[in-house]
Every structure is written in structure tokens, then in C-alpha cells.
Design an enzyme around this catalytic site. Structure first.
Site, PDB file in Angstrom:
ATOM      1  N   SER A 123       0.827  -1.207   0.000  1.00 31.24           N
ATOM      2  CA  SER A 123       0.000   0.000   0.000  1.00 31.24           C
ATOM      3  C   SER A 123       0.861   1.256   0.000  1.00 31.24           C
ATOM      4  O   SER A 123       1.967   1.272   0.572  1.00 31.24           O
ATOM      5  CB  SER A 123      -0.912   0.014   1.226  1.00 31.24           C
ATOM      6  OG  SER A 123      -1.577   1.253   1.356  1.00 31.24           O
ATOM      7  N   GLU A 125       0.201   3.605   1.756  1.00 30.09           N
ATOM      8  CA  GLU A 125       0.189   4.041   3.149  1.00 30.09           C
ATOM      9  C   GLU A 125       1.487   3.681   3.878  1.00 30.09           C
ATOM     10  O   GLU A 125       1.811   4.278   4.898  1.00 30.09           O
ATOM     11  CB  GLU A 125      -0.998   3.424   3.883  1.00 30.09           C
ATOM     12  CG  GLU A 125      -2.357   3.903   3.405  1.00 30.09           C
ATOM     13  CD  GLU A 125      -2.722   5.285   3.923  1.00 30.09           C
ATOM     14  OE1 GLU A 125      -2.240   5.669   5.003  1.00 30.09           O
ATOM     15  OE2 GLU A 125      -3.501   5.974   3.238  1.00 30.09           O
ATOM     16  N   TYR A 147      -2.979   0.017   9.926  1.00 32.89           N
ATOM     17  CA  TYR A 147      -3.033  -0.586   8.585  1.00 32.89           C
ATOM     18  C   TYR A 147      -1.686  -0.442   7.883  1.00 32.89           C
ATOM     19  O   TYR A 147      -1.152  -1.411   7.316  1.00 32.89           O
ATOM     20  CB  TYR A 147      -4.129   0.086   7.771  1.00 32.89           C
ATOM     21  CG  TYR A 147      -4.145  -0.289   6.306  1.00 32.89           C
ATOM     22  CD1 TYR A 147      -4.702  -1.488   5.876  1.00 32.89           C
ATOM     23  CD2 TYR A 147      -3.599   0.564   5.349  1.00 32.89           C
ATOM     24  CE1 TYR A 147      -4.706  -1.842   4.527  1.00 32.89           C
ATOM     25  CE2 TYR A 147      -3.613   0.228   4.007  1.00 32.89           C
ATOM     26  CZ  TYR A 147      -4.173  -0.966   3.593  1.00 32.89           C
ATOM     27  OH  TYR A 147      -4.162  -1.297   2.254  1.00 32.89           O
TER      28      TYR A 147
END
Length: 315
Positions: A123, A125, A147
């Protein structure tokens, strides 16, 4: 060629689109899911064309059993809890979902000396804020949520098994990618659904958190093609998958309301309820490596994605 693919997390947005893509390429597709209903697969018209099994990804025995039974040439690990916001509420479950199942997959392949190629859903992120600079595969990890921590750890697992045991294992660092299959808990789907109701006469207000966050928004059906291309390479490698363009959440909102000739400012309010404890403010990816090595380039940007979600189409 053994055209068998096993998708862990087949019922989600990416798993469903990926299954459809692989079927179109002649693969026999198998998948796992914790869900008992497969509405996404049904919406795409492929529910009867895939073999779906319920597997506890945290159980090594169950993961070992399904991999040996299917004998896939490719494994796609997409099974993690995928909501950044929700990860603050259920951090333990989120991090476990990113790591334990993938570790089981890697261990099964190592212990059985399988030549299966493995894709891991990383990701954007993982990288957090990059001081406004486009993120590349070499950017430093600065996770800002449970996450993101889980996804960063999953990549380190991939890297460790690739370097230690020569397993063909790759991570795709996918930036935000949306579609009509997004669950309602995602802000993009929430925006589109609410705007549609307002256009039909609802007097509700669209409640949002921070609107000055910037994201690199792409189109999910295009991004699963990049996943497949990553596993078609001669050598295992990692790739940033993005459009290379970033837009604010407010831009997304304005675009959605303008599609119905509505003034967004009359229908939107901000609420502390939707502010996250630690928000990533600006994110944009540099997809040049994917363009060069995978011959992949995003065709749709944020405005196109909004239109596709409003029209409920995958093209």
C-alpha cells in the site's frame, strides 16, 4: 503452463476484478474468503466461474492444505483488512490480517519447495508523507496507521523470503484505487452514494472529516492488471502502482456534486467524528518503473474514476 491462480481475499474489490481478469486470460481461478456472500463476483458475472473456499488464513494447516490441493502457478495475497480508518478501531485484527496469512503462504511455499509466484498487496500508506515528493519504490517507510504498519511489515516478509530462500515474491504498492465495488465504509463510496441520494431529493448532509488531504486516485480494474503483470516478470521485483497525479478530497467531492449540477458547499459539513488520530496529508506516486518494466500506465485519473462510480460502470 499451469494456469492456476489462487486469490486469498477473492470477494473484495480487487480480488473480484482480478478474478475476472484472470478468467479472461484462460486461468482456472480459485479463491478464499471469510464471507459467505459473494455479491461482487455476482455483479461481475463470474460467481459460477471461480472455485471459492472458506479458509482461515491464520491457520497454517488450512493454508497448506489449500495450496497443495490447488497447486497454483500464481498466488495473490489480498486478504487483509483494507480500511485505514477502521484499522484505528481494530488494530490487532488489522495487523494480523496483513501478516499472519501471508507468512503462512510463504512458509508453505518454502517448506514444500514450490515454484509458485506470490503477489502481496502492499500500500501507498507504507510510505506516509514524503514532503510532497512523488513516492518511488526506494522511498522510506513512514507508516501512520495500524493498517500502514501491517502493510509495511508484510513487505518486509516478502523481502526476507525473497532474499533468504529465492522465492518469487513481490509487493505491489498500490495507491488509492476506487470503483463501484468499494464497500460503503470507504469515503469515496460514501461520497458517491450520498451525492446520488441528494440528487434524487434527499435533504441529508454529507458528513466528512479532513477535506484537505491529497491522494493519488486511480481505477481498480486497471490496477489489478498491474498485479498480474508484476508476476509475469522474469525476476521478482516490487512496484509502485499509481497515476502520478494527486487531488484533494475536496476536489473529489466537488467533482461528484458537479456531475449533478449541485453546489457542494450547500450539502457538505465536516465532523470531528471522521477525523483520524494521525492523518496522511499528501500522497502521490511515481509510476515510472511500472511504465518502463511492466508496460503499464494508468489511463483514468480522479475525474474519470468519479464518473465511473456515478455511472456504475467498469470501463
Amino acid at each position: 503452463m499451469n494456469n492456476r491462480a489462487l486469490i486469498f481475499g477473492i470477494s473484495g474489490q480487487d480480488g473480484s476484478y482480478l478474478a475476472k481478469l484472470l478468467i479472461s486470460k484462460g486461468y482456472k481461478v480459485y479463491g478464499t474468503s471469510r464471507k459467505e456472500k459473494f455479491s461482487n463476483l455476482e455483479l461481475l458475472g463470474i460467481a459460477n466461474s471461480v472455485n471459492v473456499m472458506n479458509v482461515d488464513i491464520e491457520s497454517y494447516e488450512q493454508v497448506n492444505s489449500i495450496i497443495l490441493a490447488v497447486n497454483p502457478s500464481e498466488i495473490y495475497y489480498l486478504a487483509s483488512q483494507s480500511s485505514v480508518g477502521l484499522s484505528f478501531d481494530i488494530p490487532s485484527e488489522t495487523i494480523k490480517s496483513c501478516i499472519l496469512g501471508l507468512l503462512n503462504v510463504l512458509e508453505v511455499c518454502r517448506k514444500n519447495q514450490l515454484v509458485t509466484k506470490i503477489y502481496n498487496a502492499g500500500s501507498s500508506e507504507c510510505f506516509g508523507d514524503n514532503n510532497g515528493k512523488p513516492i518511488t519504490e526506494n522511498s522510506i517507510f513512514l507508516p501512520k496507521s495500524p493498517y500502514a504498519i501491517g502493510k509495511a511489515s508484510s513487505h518486509w516478509l516478502i523481502q526476507t523470503y525473497r532474499e533468504s530462500y529465492s522465492i518469487f515474491a513481490c509487493t505491489g504498492f498500490l495507491f488509492n484505487h476506487e470503483s463501484r465495488l468499494r464497500p460503503d465504509r470507504f469515503v469515496t463510496k460514501k461520497i458517491i452514494s450520498t451525492v446520488k441520494r441528494i440528487a434524487e431529493g434527499s435533504d441529508e448532509m454529507l458528513k466528512l472529516g479532513q477535506m484537505n488531504i491529497y491522494r493519488d486516485w486511480g481505477f481498480a480494474p486497471e490496477y489489478v492488471d498491474a498485479m498480474w503483470r508484476i508476476l509475469q516478470q522474469d525476476e521478482a521485483d516490487d512496484f509502485v502502482i499509481a497515476t502520478g497525479k494527486s487531488s484533494s478530497l475536496q476536489d473529489f467531492v466537488v467533482t461528484a456534486f458537479e456531475a449533478f449540477d449541485l453546489d457542494w458547499s450547500k450539502h457538505v459539513t465536516q465532523s470531528q467524528e471522521f477525523f483520524r488520530p494521525n492523518e496522511l496529508l499528501y500522497s502521490v506516486g511515481d509510476p515510472s518503473k511500472a511504465e518502463k518494466k511492466l508496460n503499464w500506465k494508468a489511463e483514468k485519473t480522479m475525474t474519470d474514476v468519479v464518473r465511473c462510480m456515478i455511472d456504475n460502470v467498469d470501463l
